[in-house]
Design a protein around this motif. Structure first.
Motif, PDB file in Angstrom:
ATOM      1  N   ALA A 144     -52.601  12.629 -15.247  1.00  0.00           N
ATOM      2  CA  ALA A 144     -51.241  12.460 -14.718  1.00  0.00           C
ATOM      3  C   ALA A 144     -50.742  11.046 -14.977  1.00  0.00           C
ATOM      4  O   ALA A 144     -49.583  10.850 -15.369  1.00  0.00           O
ATOM      5  CB  ALA A 144     -51.220  12.769 -13.223  1.00  0.00           C
ATOM      6  N   PHE A 145     -51.594  10.064 -14.791  1.00  0.00           N
ATOM      7  CA  PHE A 145     -51.194   8.678 -15.013  1.00  0.00           C
ATOM      8  C   PHE A 145     -50.817   8.438 -16.468  1.00  0.00           C
ATOM      9  O   PHE A 145     -49.744   7.897 -16.765  1.00  0.00           O
ATOM     10  CB  PHE A 145     -52.316   7.722 -14.598  1.00  0.00           C
TER      11      PHE A 145
ATOM     12  N   THR B  46     -60.827  15.878  -9.787  1.00  0.00           N
ATOM     13  CA  THR B  46     -59.816  15.029  -9.156  1.00  0.00           C
ATOM     14  C   THR B  46     -59.556  13.775  -9.975  1.00  0.00           C
ATOM     15  O   THR B  46     -58.410  13.395 -10.217  1.00  0.00           O
ATOM     16  CB  THR B  46     -60.274  14.646  -7.733  1.00  0.00           C
TER      17      THR B  46
ATOM     18  N   TYR C 214     -48.412   5.001 -10.882  1.00  0.00           N
ATOM     19  CA  TYR C 214     -49.531   4.944  -9.936  1.00  0.00           C
ATOM     20  C   TYR C 214     -49.320   5.909  -8.775  1.00  0.00           C
ATOM     21  O   TYR C 214     -50.252   6.580  -8.336  1.00  0.00           O
ATOM     22  CB  TYR C 214     -49.704   3.519  -9.408  1.00  0.00           C
TER      23      TYR C 214
ATOM     24  N   THR D 257     -56.601   0.858  -2.285  1.00  0.00           N
ATOM     25  CA  THR D 257     -55.752   1.638  -3.187  1.00  0.00           C
ATOM     26  C   THR D 257     -54.295   1.706  -2.773  1.00  0.00           C
ATOM     27  O   THR D 257     -53.419   1.740  -3.640  1.00  0.00           O
ATOM     28  CB  THR D 257     -56.282   3.070  -3.341  1.00  0.00           C
TER      29      THR D 257
ATOM     30  N   ALA E  45     -49.705   9.551 -10.097  1.00  0.00           N
ATOM     31  CA  ALA E  45     -51.117   9.864 -10.303  1.00  0.00           C
ATOM     32  C   ALA E  45     -51.857  10.007  -8.974  1.00  0.00           C
ATOM     33  O   ALA E  45     -52.713  10.887  -8.829  1.00  0.00           O
ATOM     34  CB  ALA E  45     -51.773   8.792 -11.154  1.00  0.00           C
ATOM     35  N   ALA E  46     -51.536   9.170  -8.005  1.00  0.00           N
ATOM     36  CA  ALA E  46     -52.189   9.268  -6.695  1.00  0.00           C
ATOM     37  C   ALA E  46     -51.850  10.581  -6.009  1.00  0.00           C
ATOM     38  O   ALA E  46     -52.728  11.238  -5.436  1.00  0.00           O
ATOM     39  CB  ALA E  46     -51.778   8.090  -5.817  1.00  0.00           C
TER      40      ALA E  46
ATOM     41  N   CYS F 157     -50.919  13.390  -7.492  1.00  0.00           N
ATOM     42  CA  CYS F 157     -51.603  14.452  -8.235  1.00  0.00           C
ATOM     43  C   CYS F 157     -53.094  14.478  -7.896  1.00  0.00           C
ATOM     44  O   CYS F 157     -53.690  15.556  -7.763  1.00  0.00           O
ATOM     45  CB  CYS F 157     -51.402  14.263  -9.736  1.00  0.00           C
ATOM     46  N   SER F 158     -53.698  13.322  -7.737  1.00  0.00           N
ATOM     47  CA  SER F 158     -55.114  13.252  -7.380  1.00  0.00           C
ATOM     48  C   SER F 158     -55.368  13.815  -5.990  1.00  0.00           C
ATOM     49  O   SER F 158     -56.352  14.528  -5.775  1.00  0.00           O
ATOM     50  CB  SER F 158     -55.614  11.810  -7.442  1.00  0.00           C
TER      51      SER F 158
ATOM     52  N   GLY G  58     -56.089  13.028 -12.043  1.00  0.00           N
ATOM     53  CA  GLY G  58     -55.365  11.801 -11.734  1.00  0.00           C
ATOM     54  C   GLY G  58     -55.161  10.931 -12.965  1.00  0.00           C
ATOM     55  O   GLY G  58     -54.073  10.396 -13.191  1.00  0.00           O
TER      56      GLY G  58
END
Length: 106
Positions: free
Chosen positions: A98-99, A91, A71, A52, A74-75, A77-78, A95
């Motif tokens: 958010a993405f 989660t 990306y 990732t 989103a990462a 936020c996750s 994510g």
């Protein structure tokens, strides 16, 4: 299908089955040391990280460490959602939201 292709498929089957049989069929007979058994639990997070991190930080083959990178947003936020909620489904949902929201607005 030619005979060469059948031999190739049979060979792939034999190798795959042999490896899996050795690992699963004989697992009870093999005992690992305590430190090695404890170390094996770190393999899935290490592999997931190795997959990732380049996808998040190098989406187009270039470093993108900015808020314009969906990306990365989103990462982050996750990660925050995972720490706060401790719920895998939440989660993933946060994510993904958010993405897609980032892609929609930018």
């Amino acid at each position: 299908m030619s005979s060469d292709e059948l031999w190739l498929i049979a060979g792939m089957f034999a190798v795959t089955f042999g490896i899996r049989y050795l690992l699963f069929g004989l697992a009870e007979r093999i005992s690992l040391s305590a430190w090695l058994g404890d170390s094996l639990r770190f393999i899935p997070p290490a592999v997931l990280t190795a997959i990732t991190v380049p996808a998040v930080l190098l989406p187009d083959g270039q470093w993108q460490l900015s808020a314009a990178n969906p990306y990365l947003v989103a990462a982050l936020c996750s990660i925050a959602a995972g720490i706060v909620t401790r719920n895998l489904l939440a989660t993933i949902a946060i994510g993904l939201a958010a993405f897609f929201l980032h892609r929609l607005w930018f």
